[in-house]
Design a protein around this motif. Structure first.
Motif, PDB file in Angstrom:
ATOM      1  N   ASP A  20      12.307  10.704   2.041  1.00  8.93           N
ATOM      2  CA  ASP A  20      11.587  11.757   1.326  1.00  8.93           C
ATOM      3  C   ASP A  20      11.213  11.204  -0.051  1.00  8.93           C
ATOM      4  N   GLY A  21       9.920  11.236  -0.382  1.00  2.00           N
ATOM      5  CA  GLY A  21       9.453  10.597  -1.605  1.00  2.00           C
ATOM      6  C   GLY A  21       9.668  11.385  -2.879  1.00  2.00           C
ATOM      7  N   CYS A  22      10.190  12.629  -2.780  1.00  2.00           N
ATOM      8  CA  CYS A  22      10.375  13.465  -3.969  1.00  2.00           C
ATOM      9  C   CYS A  22      11.707  13.152  -4.650  1.00  2.00           C
ATOM     10  N   ILE A  23      11.640  12.533  -5.810  1.00  4.51           N
ATOM     11  CA  ILE A  23      12.836  12.246  -6.594  1.00  4.51           C
ATOM     12  C   ILE A  23      12.973  13.339  -7.645  1.00  4.51           C
ATOM     13  N   ARG A  24      14.080  14.081  -7.585  1.00  2.00           N
ATOM     14  CA  ARG A  24      14.209  15.282  -8.417  1.00  2.00           C
ATOM     15  C   ARG A  24      15.513  15.296  -9.192  1.00  2.00           C
ATOM     16  N   CYS A  25      15.621  16.301 -10.082  1.00  2.00           N
ATOM     17  CA  CYS A  25      16.799  16.374 -10.954  1.00  2.00           C
ATOM     18  C   CYS A  25      17.955  17.127 -10.306  1.00  2.00           C
ATOM     19  N   ASN A  26      17.663  18.008  -9.350  1.00  3.28           N
ATOM     20  CA  ASN A  26      18.675  18.847  -8.694  1.00  3.28           C
ATOM     21  C   ASN A  26      19.389  19.781  -9.672  1.00  3.28           C
ATOM     22  N   GLN A  27      18.768  20.052 -10.819  1.00  2.00           N
ATOM     23  CA  GLN A  27      19.394  20.921 -11.823  1.00  2.00           C
ATOM     24  C   GLN A  27      18.459  22.021 -12.342  1.00  2.00           C
ATOM     25  N   CYS A  28      17.143  21.826 -12.266  1.00  2.00           N
ATOM     26  CA  CYS A  28      16.214  22.815 -12.813  1.00  2.00           C
ATOM     27  C   CYS A  28      16.126  24.033 -11.891  1.00  2.00           C
ATOM     28  N   TRP A  29      15.429  25.074 -12.371  1.00  2.00           N
ATOM     29  CA  TRP A  29      15.302  26.328 -11.617  1.00  2.00           C
ATOM     30  C   TRP A  29      14.719  26.077 -10.233  1.00  2.00           C
ATOM     31  N   TYR A  30      13.701  25.212 -10.143  1.00  3.15           N
ATOM     32  CA  TYR A  30      13.022  24.985  -8.870  1.00  3.15           C
ATOM     33  C   TYR A  30      13.929  24.261  -7.880  1.00  3.15           C
ATOM     34  N   LEU A  38       8.681  21.022  -6.662  1.00  3.96           N
ATOM     35  CA  LEU A  38       8.125  21.525  -7.921  1.00  3.96           C
ATOM     36  C   LEU A  38       9.052  21.239  -9.104  1.00  3.96           C
ATOM     37  N   CYS A  39       9.999  20.356  -8.920  1.00  3.90           N
ATOM     38  CA  CYS A  39      10.977  20.005  -9.952  1.00  3.90           C
ATOM     39  C   CYS A  39      10.300  19.714 -11.294  1.00  3.90           C
ATOM     40  N   ASP A  40      10.905  20.208 -12.368  1.00  4.42           N
ATOM     41  CA  ASP A  40      10.359  19.982 -13.707  1.00  4.42           C
ATOM     42  C   ASP A  40      10.303  18.496 -14.056  1.00  4.42           C
ATOM     43  N   GLY A  41      11.165  17.703 -13.447  1.00  2.13           N
ATOM     44  CA  GLY A  41      11.173  16.272 -13.721  1.00  2.13           C
ATOM     45  C   GLY A  41      10.781  15.444 -12.510  1.00  2.13           C
ATOM     46  N   LEU A  42       9.960  16.006 -11.637  1.00  2.00           N
ATOM     47  CA  LEU A  42       9.624  15.355 -10.369  1.00  2.00           C
ATOM     48  C   LEU A  42       9.013  13.961 -10.564  1.00  2.00           C
ATOM     49  N   ALA A  43       9.481  13.026  -9.751  1.00  2.00           N
ATOM     50  CA  ALA A  43       8.870  11.703  -9.653  1.00  2.00           C
ATOM     51  C   ALA A  43       8.623  11.424  -8.171  1.00  2.00           C
ATOM     52  N   ILE A  44       7.563  10.701  -7.872  1.00  2.00           N
ATOM     53  CA  ILE A  44       7.195  10.414  -6.490  1.00  2.00           C
ATOM     54  C   ILE A  44       7.317   8.910  -6.232  1.00  2.00           C
ATOM     55  N   LEU A  45       8.081   8.562  -5.194  1.00  2.11           N
ATOM     56  CA  LEU A  45       8.188   7.152  -4.823  1.00  2.11           C
ATOM     57  C   LEU A  45       6.802   6.588  -4.539  1.00  2.11           C
ATOM     58  N   GLY A  46       6.540   5.419  -5.069  1.00  2.00           N
ATOM     59  CA  GLY A  46       5.252   4.786  -4.866  1.00  2.00           C
ATOM     60  C   GLY A  46       4.244   5.115  -5.951  1.00  2.00           C
ATOM     61  N   PHE A  47       4.512   6.177  -6.723  1.00  2.10           N
ATOM     62  CA  PHE A  47       3.638   6.547  -7.836  1.00  2.10           C
ATOM     63  C   PHE A  47       4.386   6.424  -9.162  1.00  2.10           C
ATOM     64  N   ASP A  48       5.513   7.119  -9.257  1.00  2.00           N
ATOM     65  CA  ASP A  48       6.306   7.112 -10.486  1.00  2.00           C
ATOM     66  C   ASP A  48       7.518   6.197 -10.389  1.00  2.00           C
ATOM     67  N   ALA A  49       7.777   5.698  -9.200  1.00  2.00           N
ATOM     68  CA  ALA A  49       8.905   4.787  -8.975  1.00  2.00           C
ATOM     69  C   ALA A  49       8.488   3.816  -7.882  1.00  2.00           C
ATOM     70  N   HIS A  50       9.269   2.745  -7.709  1.00  2.00           N
ATOM     71  CA  HIS A  50       8.920   1.740  -6.705  1.00  2.00           C
ATOM     72  C   HIS A  50       8.787   2.374  -5.330  1.00  2.00           C
ATOM     73  N   GLY A  51       7.782   1.929  -4.576  1.00  2.00           N
ATOM     74  CA  GLY A  51       7.561   2.448  -3.233  1.00  2.00           C
ATOM     75  C   GLY A  51       8.065   1.502  -2.169  1.00  2.00           C
ATOM     76  N   LEU A  52       7.447   1.555  -0.986  1.00  4.99           N
ATOM     77  CA  LEU A  52       7.993   0.838   0.164  1.00  4.99           C
ATOM     78  C   LEU A  52       7.244  -0.446   0.512  1.00  4.99           C
ATOM     79  N   HIS A  53       6.459  -0.996  -0.406  1.00  3.47           N
ATOM     80  CA  HIS A  53       5.807  -2.266  -0.143  1.00  3.47           C
ATOM     81  C   HIS A  53       6.715  -3.401  -0.615  1.00  3.47           C
ATOM     82  N   ALA A  54       7.932  -3.347  -0.140  1.00  7.90           N
ATOM     83  CA  ALA A  54       8.933  -4.356  -0.483  1.00  7.90           C
ATOM     84  C   ALA A  54       9.919  -4.446   0.670  1.00  7.90           C
ATOM     85  N   GLU A  55      10.592  -5.560   0.765  1.00 11.84           N
ATOM     86  CA  GLU A  55      11.564  -5.707   1.846  1.00 11.84           C
ATOM     87  C   GLU A  55      12.840  -4.928   1.566  1.00 11.84           C
TER      88      GLU A  55
END
Length: 279
Positions: A20-30, A38-55
């Motif tokens: 699942d590409g949604c990296i979240r805080c697990n603490q905000c209201w959402y 909809l996490c207030d600090g949402l990051a998406i793998l491959g966009f805001d963090a390293h994705g899967l074009h790696a071994e």
């Protein structure tokens, strides 16, 4: 494939997983209310963090879903886009017997087609200007396909829905013309799921929504949809094998992946990339 696990988890080295590409805080209201996409600090793998074009890749344990033996590695590569479509179909409340229009027959549109059918839709009409994609949608179970550039989509849909229009339209493109098509093909009181993202802000005829009581549902990524998507693949209710248009290695990803998609977007839906080094 899991190589190592840091922490208490039922996963073990050797397990095949989807992430699942949604990296979240697990603490905000959402996050606390089950809307982690909809996490207030949402990051998406491959966009805001390293994705899967790696071994090798490190991901949080909460984002990892084990694949059953009945789901192949190749099918497992579809869990993420299938989850995007599944979330949009759920948001638009597609129900048994509904008539559905899918705008766009790219990866997400074809997933939405099959999910809508699995949800019990009685009729699914796909709008797509590219002939090759229309043919693919028809082969994957569309009731009818339409070239919106050269045919009257609203008229075709009304002809299949007792003259009133579709119960639901799913915009899987994300531009002004695709949203217009969704508005024009749904009946009064119908529902529109917006799954595509809009690079340019569209002009919207709000009278088609306000005065005709259509409901508009936004959709971002997915939230607890990976298990559902995996189940659909595992029992055969969804089969996306026809979406594979090429298979390449990680070393070929620039020339035969990204550049190929730029040169010939009409020829491809999903290029499957193996991260295994060639022997």
């Amino acid at each position: 494939t899991v190589v190592d696990v840091n922490g208490d988890s039922p996963l073990a080295p050797g397990d095949r997983v989807a992430v699942d590409g949604c990296i979240r805080c697990n603490q905000c209201w959402y996050c606390l209310h089950g809307q982690y996409n909809l996490c207030d600090g949402l990051a998406i793998l491959g966009f805001d963090a390293h994705g899967l074009h790696a071994e090798m890749l490190s991901v949080p344990l909460y984002s990892v879903y084990k694949l059953p033996d009945s789901v192949s590695d190749e099918a497992g590569a579809f869990v993420e886009p299938l989850s995007v479509a599944l979330h949009g179909v759920r948001r638009a409340k597609v129900a048994v017997g509904d008539s559905v229009v899918v705008v766009g027959a790219g990866m997400i549109g074809l997933c939405a087609l099959q999910v809508a059918k699995a949800a019990g839709a009685s009729t699914v009409v796909v709008l797509e200007p590219l002939a090759s994609r229309r043919a693919r949608a028809e082969a994957m179970g569309a009731t009818a396909v339409c070239d919106p550039a050269n045919e009257n989509a609203a008229e075709i849909v009304r002809g299949l829905t007792e003259g009133v229009g579709a119960d639901v339209a799913l915009d899987c493109v994300g531009n002004e013309s695709s949203l217009d098509a969704a508005l024009e093909t749904t009946r009064k009181g119908g529902r529109i799921g917006v799954i595509g993202t809009f690079p340019v802000r569209p002009k919207v005829n709000m009278d088609r929504i306000g005065l005709e009581e259509r409901e508009l549902y936004g959709s971002l990524a997915y939230a607890d949809d990976f298990s559902r998507a995996t189940a659909l693949l595992a029992d055969g209710r969804v089969d996306l094998s026809a979406c594979v248009t090429a298979r390449i290695t990680l070393e070929e990803i620039v020339e035969k992946g990204f550049l190929e998609m730029q040169r010939k977007p009409q020829d491809h839906i999903r290029i499957i990339v193996s991260t295994q080094s060639p022997s």
